[in-house]
Design a protein around this motif. Sequence first.
Motif: not given
Length: 128
Positions: A31-37, A108-115
């Motif tokens: 999910a992280m990879i997909k979100g980053w993509r 991943l560490t950006n609060p906007a994305y919630g990871w």
Amino acid sequence: MGGDGLVPGSARLHLVDGLPLLRPDEQVFEAMIKGWRNQQLARNLSSGYVDDRERTVRAFTRHADAMPWQWTPQHVDEWSADLRAVHGCVRSTLRNYQGSVRQFCDFLTNPAYGWVDECLRHFGTHPV
């Protein structure tokens, strides 16, 4: 931001609230990879460039034998040394690879994305 108020690449776009994960480490990483993509494509980066960055992050993950919420600076140092000494990567290629991992960590560490919150909830730790 999308019409629903969510940021492209945010955790809430990729993980369903309230449902248990069968293989949390694999599912959260994918999910992280997909979100980053999605975040990169939303910034109008070419799909080929995004594919290259994803391959690099996946290669680093295999080399570290750890998930992003477990990565340490030592993992990066060992991977970088291996790329230079064993695989003969030139400095510019190595910097490019390191940049891809850094950009993924920034995402991943950006609060906007919630990871960070998702990782804390599932694993008790988070990417740093």
